[in-house]
Design a protein around this motif. Structure first.
Motif, PDB file in Angstrom:
ATOM      1  N   GLN A   1       4.014  10.088  -1.114  1.00 14.06           N
ATOM      2  CA  GLN A   1       3.900   8.733  -1.643  1.00 14.06           C
ATOM      3  C   GLN A   1       2.536   8.536  -2.281  1.00 14.06           C
ATOM      4  O   GLN A   1       1.554   9.154  -1.887  1.00 14.06           O
ATOM      5  CB  GLN A   1       4.092   7.732  -0.507  1.00 14.06           C
ATOM      6  N   SER A   2       2.490   7.697  -3.266  1.00  8.40           N
ATOM      7  CA  SER A   2       1.231   7.400  -3.930  1.00  8.40           C
ATOM      8  C   SER A   2       0.271   6.755  -2.933  1.00  8.40           C
ATOM      9  O   SER A   2       0.669   5.963  -2.094  1.00  8.40           O
ATOM     10  CB  SER A   2       1.467   6.437  -5.099  1.00  8.40           C
ATOM     11  N   ASN A   3      -0.996   7.107  -3.038  1.00  6.94           N
ATOM     12  CA  ASN A   3      -1.993   6.532  -2.141  1.00  6.94           C
ATOM     13  C   ASN A   3      -2.814   5.451  -2.848  1.00  6.94           C
ATOM     14  O   ASN A   3      -3.921   5.168  -2.470  1.00  6.94           O
ATOM     15  CB  ASN A   3      -2.904   7.620  -1.575  1.00  6.94           C
ATOM     16  N   VAL A   4      -2.243   4.856  -3.904  1.00  6.59           N
ATOM     17  CA  VAL A   4      -2.923   3.807  -4.660  1.00  6.59           C
ATOM     18  C   VAL A   4      -2.212   2.486  -4.422  1.00  6.59           C
ATOM     19  O   VAL A   4      -0.994   2.395  -4.519  1.00  6.59           O
ATOM     20  CB  VAL A   4      -2.917   4.142  -6.169  1.00  6.59           C
ATOM     21  N   ASP A   5      -2.986   1.444  -4.096  1.00  3.14           N
ATOM     22  CA  ASP A   5      -2.440   0.096  -3.952  1.00  3.14           C
ATOM     23  C   ASP A   5      -2.487  -0.556  -5.327  1.00  3.14           C
ATOM     24  O   ASP A   5      -3.556  -0.917  -5.824  1.00  3.14           O
ATOM     25  CB  ASP A   5      -3.260  -0.694  -2.937  1.00  3.14           C
TER      26      ASP A   5
END
Length: 148
Positions: free
Chosen positions: A108-112
């Protein structure tokens, strides 16, 4: 080195990354394989047609570096070790910081996204304000130069 975990089987029956790079150590899938399973510990097993028990084909290992940010990106999701990254330390997935392997999953992307959009808007507004300050200071200096 790569973070690409989307494995495929090439025409020779070997497990490769999505770019076609062979795994080390190489793991070959027999032609008469019904299904392949990769355990959280990196064990690659295959159910061969006509056999009841699964056959272990190999073991995936993961690698860690003292300073992962020191790796040199060479494109296509590939990395090369450098002096800054330190030497690779290979180990069994699931043990002491070597990560887990999950079959059928993607990282999963680790960017909010919302936080990054707000941050981008804040930076844009700060740039606009600084630009206006410079413009106003320039106008003031121009006025002083003309009137003195």
């Amino acid at each position: 080195y790569t973070r690409d975990g989307q494995f495929q089987v090439n025409s020779d029956g070997q497990i490769v990354t999505s770019s076609g790079n062979l795994l080390e150590p190489a793991i070959t899938i027999p032609n008469n394989t019904a299904s392949v399973t990769i355990g959280e510990d990196g064990t690659v097993s295959a159910t061969i047609t006509g056999e009841a028990a699964a056959t272990q084909l190999g073991q995936l290992t993961t690698v860690d570096f003292i300073n992962p940010q020191g790796l040199k990106s060479i494109g296509n999701n590939l990395y090369r070790e450098t002096e800054a990254s330190g030497n690779p330390q290979s180990g069994t997935p699931g043990l002491s910081g070597f990560g887990d392997i999950k079959q059928g999953m993607l990282e999963q992307s680790n960017v909010d996204t919302v936080k990054e959009l707000v941050s981008m808007i804040t930076v844009q507004r700060a740039y606009e304000m600084n630009s206006k300050v410079v413009s106003t200071a320039d106008q003031m200096l121009q006025y002083i130069a003309q009137n003195l």
